[in-house]
Enzyme design. Structure first.
Site, short mmCIF file in Angstrom:
data_model
loop_
_atom_site.label_atom_id
_atom_site.label_comp_id
_atom_site.label_asym_id
_atom_site.label_seq_id
_atom_site.Cartn_x
_atom_site.Cartn_y
_atom_site.Cartn_z
N TYR A 66 4.56 3.41 1.46
CA TYR A 66 4.70 3.50 0.00
C TYR A 66 5.34 4.81 -0.48
O TYR A 66 5.57 4.97 -1.68
CB TYR A 66 3.32 3.32 -0.66
CG TYR A 66 2.69 1.98 -0.35
CD1 TYR A 66 3.27 0.81 -0.81
CD2 TYR A 66 1.53 1.89 0.42
CE1 TYR A 66 2.72 -0.43 -0.50
CE2 TYR A 66 0.97 0.66 0.73
CZ TYR A 66 1.56 -0.50 0.26
OH TYR A 66 1.02 -1.72 0.56
N HIS B 142 7.29 -5.29 -6.03
CA HIS B 142 6.54 -4.69 -4.92
C HIS B 142 7.35 -3.54 -4.35
O HIS B 142 8.56 -3.69 -4.12
CB HIS B 142 6.24 -5.73 -3.82
CG HIS B 142 5.36 -6.81 -4.33
ND1 HIS B 142 4.03 -6.60 -4.59
CD2 HIS B 142 5.63 -8.08 -4.70
CE1 HIS B 142 3.51 -7.71 -5.08
NE2 HIS B 142 4.46 -8.62 -5.17
C1 DQA Z 1 2.27 -3.93 -2.76
C2 DQA Z 1 2.24 -4.86 -1.55
C3 DQA Z 1 0.88 -5.49 -1.38
O1 DQA Z 1 0.86 -6.34 -0.25
C4 DQA Z 1 -0.18 -4.41 -1.18
O2 DQA Z 1 -1.46 -4.98 -1.08
C5 DQA Z 1 -0.13 -3.35 -2.22
C6 DQA Z 1 1.18 -2.88 -2.67
C7 DQA Z 1 3.63 -3.19 -2.88
O3 DQA Z 1 3.91 -2.69 -3.96
O4 DQA Z 1 4.37 -3.11 -1.90
O5 DQA Z 1 -1.15 -2.82 -2.63
O6 DQA Z 1 2.10 -4.69 -3.93
#
Ligand code: DQA
Length: 144
Positions: free
Chosen positions: A22, A98
């Protein structure tokens, strides 16, 4: 034009959680970055780790006068019927975002309870995804 940028579970941990996936920037950094774009819209930011908090926010669609939403429900994306039903109940138009490319990750992340009711989905572009969604909302509003 008021746009709701909503982040769900664990997204308050950005910058601390799984930086390899992330990145090292926080949710505050995301907000600052969007603010710096000086978009011709009123952007409201909301983050909650609770299903109830998210559902109440979505229910306020009409009374708050939101034009559109940019939603990242985190892990709730892959499991949550109640949040999906809330969106359908108030007819809230939204883009699904995402940060990570969920399709290159575990199989359970390949399923979204929201993609089929979203206007569009942006995955794997990091924080840029929020920016792209917002730019698209503004362009659509202007008829292009
Ligand atoms: C997410 C992807 C999801 O699978 C994960 O549970 C998240 C972040 C993303 O922004 O990549 O918490 O939504």
């Amino acid at each position: 034009m008021k746009i709701l940028v909503l982040n769900g579970v664990n997204l308050d941990m950005l910058g601390k959680r799984e930086a390899g996936i992330y990145g090292s920037e926080s949710l505050e950094d995301l907000y600052k970055r969007i603010d710096s774009l000086e978009l011709d819209a009123e952007i409201e930011y909301f983050q909650s780790n609770s299903e109830e908090g998210i559902i109440k926010k979505i229910h306020s669609h009409a009374q708050e006068g939101y034009y559109c939403g940019v939603f990242n429900f985190g892990a709730h994306t892959h499991t949550n019927v109640a949040i999906r039903d809330a969106i359908l109940a108030v007819d809230f138009p939204f883009y699904e975002v995402h940060i990570s490319n969920v399709y290159s990750r575990e199989e359970f992340r390949h399923v979204s309870f929201f993609s089929d009711i979203a206007i569009g989905c942006i995955v794997g572009f990091g924080f840029d995804g929020y920016e792209f969604a917002l730019q698209k909302i503004l362009r659509s509003k202007n008829g292009s």
